[in-house]
Every structure is written in C-alpha cells, then in structure tokens.
Design an enzyme around this catalytic site. Sequence first.
Site, PDB file in Angstrom:
ATOM      1  CD  GLN A 143       9.464  18.713  -0.980  1.00 39.44           C
ATOM      2  OE1 GLN A 143       9.188  18.374   0.562  1.00 39.44           O
ATOM      3  NE2 GLN A 143      10.053  18.071  -1.740  1.00 39.44           N
ATOM      4  CB  CYS A 196      11.695  19.317   2.230  1.00 37.81           C
ATOM      5  SG  CYS A 196      13.281  18.567   2.389  1.00 37.81           S
ATOM      6  CG  HIS A 254      11.921  15.730   4.785  1.00 37.59           C
ATOM      7  ND1 HIS A 254      11.705  15.937   3.434  1.00 37.59           N
ATOM      8  CD2 HIS A 254      10.988  15.722   4.863  1.00 37.59           C
ATOM      9  CE1 HIS A 254      10.629  16.690   3.046  1.00 37.59           C
ATOM     10  NE2 HIS A 254       9.858  16.505   4.326  1.00 37.59           N
ATOM     11  CG  ASN A 300       6.329  15.749   6.184  1.00 35.71           C
ATOM     12  OD1 ASN A 300       7.590  16.930   5.162  1.00 35.71           O
ATOM     13  ND2 ASN A 300       6.488  14.503   5.859  1.00 35.71           N
ATOM     14  CD1 TRP A 306       7.601  15.775   1.287  1.00 33.74           C
ATOM     15  CD2 TRP A 306       6.727  14.420   1.488  1.00 33.74           C
ATOM     16  NE1 TRP A 306       8.640  15.688   0.613  1.00 33.74           N
ATOM     17  CE2 TRP A 306       8.518  14.272   1.036  1.00 33.74           C
ATOM     18  CE3 TRP A 306       7.002  13.075   2.276  1.00 33.74           C
ATOM     19  CZ2 TRP A 306       9.017  13.233   0.775  1.00 33.74           C
ATOM     20  CZ3 TRP A 306       7.788  11.575   2.165  1.00 33.74           C
ATOM     21  CH2 TRP A 306       9.373  12.172   0.862  1.00 33.74           C
TER      22      TRP A 306
END
Length: 511
Positions: free
Chosen positions: A96, A102, A258, A282, A284
């Site tokens: 991201q 997200c 998230h 995730n 991220w």
Amino acid sequence: MASIKMIHSLCEAGGEGSPSNPVKFKGQDYKDLRNTLLDEGREFVDETFPANLQSLGELEETTAEELKEVEWLRPREISRRASFVVDGTSRFDFKQGDVGNCWFLSAIGALTLHKSLMMQVVPLDQSFKDDYAGIFHFRFWRFGKWVDVVIDDLLPIRGKRLVSVSTNSQKEFWAPLLEKAYAKICGSYADMIAGNPPEALKDFSGGVHMSYVLSKSKPDLWDVMDRAIQCQTMMGCGTFGGKKGKEIFSEFGLVDGHAFAVTGAQQVESDGNKVNLVRIWNPWGEGEWNGAWNDKSELWRTVRRDVRRECLRVCNDGEFWMTMEDFCDYFEELDICCDSPNFVDDDAECLWDCSLKEGRWEVGESAGGCDNKNEEFWTNPQYRLTIKGKKGHKNVLLSLMQKPDEKYRSKVEYHYIGFTIYKLPPKTPKGHLPYSASENIQLIKRSVFSSTRELIELHSLEAGEYLIVPCTYDPDKTASFLLTIYSKAEAEAQVDGGHLRPSRQKAARTQ
C-alpha cells in the site's frame, strides 16, 4: 467445483457485458485506440482521466503543498527495466501507498490466488516492450456487467516514489496500473479511500458474497472456510476499529480498523492435538500478528518439519498464521466471495441457478417504501419465483444491490434497502399485484433494512410460487438496483416479470 447455471441474465454468453465482450467504459475501445496510437507513433494520454490533481483528489494526510509536488511519469521513466508482470502475479508484488485503500488492495491480494479470475481482471497480454503505446486496460464486474477500463500509464510520483500502491521490485507495474483503472471507475484516487473488501471482491468476480460477524461465528465456521478454499473463493477480513482496535494494535501487532486478505486455512497436528490455523496477509507488506503461532513462535517446533517449512517459507512479508480461536477474537468480520454459494453448506456438489434482474425505484411511480399496509407499497417492483422442489435446508439466496447514479464513489449515499417475500396461492394471475390482492397472500419474510451497497440473505423456501418485493425503507427514493436470485437447481426456480405498471392510477400522497 460446481458451477452456476444462468437462467436469466443481463448479458448472455458472448453478448455485451459478458466476460468475453465487456462494455467499453466511457466508450473507449482499447484495441482501436492502441492501433491508432501505434500507426501514429504516439503514446496515449487519457483525457477522460487526466494526469492532474483532479484525478488524484484530496488525499488524507497530504497537504495542498505536498500535492503540488506530485508529478506524473510513465513506468519507463521511473525504471529502465519497467515490466508489466515479472514471474507471474503475486500478493507479494506490491504494498500500500499513501492512498487509504487497504480494502481494495487486500482484495487484490486475494485475487492473485485465483489465476483464471486474475486473467479476467488483468489481461496479461500487455507489455512495455512489444508494440508499446502507453495504453493499458483492465476489466471489472459492475452491477451485472463486465466493463473494460482503458487508462494511460502516467502514474503519480512524489519524492521519487509512487503516491499510489508501490511495487516491491521497483520494476513491476501491473498493480499500480490496476489501481489507476479502479480509481478511474471510482472518480479519483481519493474516492478509493475507505471501504470494505466485499465491494472490490464483487467487482473482481461478480460472485456470491457472504459476511460473517466473527464474534457471533457459527459453530461450523471452520468447515465453511474449508469449503470456501475448496471452492476457490476469495476471502477478506477486517480488524476492530476504535478503542478496542487500539488496544489490540498495541498488544499484538495488528493494525486497528484495517482490511486484510485471508490467504489460507490449514489444520496441523501439534503434540498430538489438531489445531486449526488461518493465514492472513496485510497489504502494507508488514505489520504482523505477534501472538501464538506467529512466524517466530516456538509452537512451530511442535509440528512436523515439512509442515513447518511449507507454512513458513517466507517471514516478515506481512503474512502470518493464527489459530481460528484468535482469529474470531481479534478480527471483526470475515468476507467470502465465490462464483457459487456452494461453500455455505455441506452440499458442495449442488448446481445453482442464477437469475439477475435490473430494476429502479422512481418517485411518483415505483418508490412506495416498506410499509406493506400502505397502498403505495404495492407500486414497488415485483418479481415472482417458482420453487418446484426442495433439497437441503437453505435453498435460496437473495442479493439486492444498489446501483448509484453518482459519478464519484465518495459522494454516494446509499438508501436503506430490503425486500419482502410472500407466498402466493395457486393460480394467482400473472402481472403486477395491486394492493387489493394483498389480503390473499401470505407474508413469509421481511428482511432487515440496511444502508449498504448490497444486502444478502439466505432463505429456506418450500415448493410453491413466491412474490419478492424489493424496496427502500422510506418512500419516494429514486435509485436503480440489481436483484440476483440464486436457487439450488433441484428447486427449478423461475423468475418472471419485474416492475409492471399497475392498471389503476396511483393514489395521491397524503401527509
């Protein structure tokens, strides 16, 4: 995996809006544009989604001065080794950026696990080498039809890095370009901020979506997830927001409020005991669970070496394992999206019929609200469903999806929507039932009403003929909708009609 049989569809196989013949978004034909560009030796500049601040929008935590620093570059200006795809597509290809999307990126992570769907959304016959003209295209399912979205490859850069999703290899650009195509659908990059994975999962597949509140999880949820994996579904999940989420974040390394992708589920044997584990990713690319069964947990020494090696092939990649119990405690919701509802029960081989109907509530004509004691309710669109037999408990799944008229996603305001199901007596005349006929039919179910894009419910209906009336909670709300009815093939469901004008004139409203 069992398949879906389409009995009535907005787009027949091969017709406009089908996977093989998607609608051209904004009327742009990828092949024609590309051929013209190649003939003229030009690179594409998309005037319908220009490389400027309007297309970027107002990004969170980015000041006006910082936005002025953004420049738009083509991948070949960013990297001399720019490639569309390198060694296949994977959730580990990207992470991201500055856009708070997200929910969308976690859905991409789930999409990469299913290659046939991935190839539908991301046509892989695109390149920065052969016949390059700065033009790319991607496909999304939008309210009953597949659409083909054309973009140029100018990407927003600030401080020598991508503002949007970044590429881990610094040279692979399919993910940033896919994100740009979806930003065009949404209106701008900023219009992608905040959302839930089911929206993107649906737009990647047009499939069946079911949500499970994990604090109220069914006793057989593990079996549902196991079937979902066998059915090649896409799965997403989200953590708690607010105070509870902050506490979890500080103690166990999770990100509060998230979105994540569920990328696997596996039962392992630990010291003679069976343990159900869920694998989560995730977007991220970092930020992992540090509780039981994390990447460095000693518990992995209690399982067979080959199982441990397979489960922990890569560490510190944003992906982690946790027990099913911890998953239900620390995550708020699980979302499952598949091309058929087979994962919902243990009848995995069942064939489902699917019928799609477009409709619209119009003020003064067909927007009667939810009060079925009111004559205006019976001006709402009506649909008939014939069940000729029944197998299993839950045999009908209804989906009611709002289709907004608003161009910009962030400005969409969804009405409270729901539907009412009635059982009709034998030989009920065809056509739109008026208020005067309502006393002769049996109320079976009134759904919850929710201000959501899509409302989904499972039902158990015996043999007979039914009337389904989708409506807004309040009267006089204009909106388009898509009603999808899935029924087990043994039910031999048939959907007739839609909104037919009642023969009488509509009574005037009284205050």
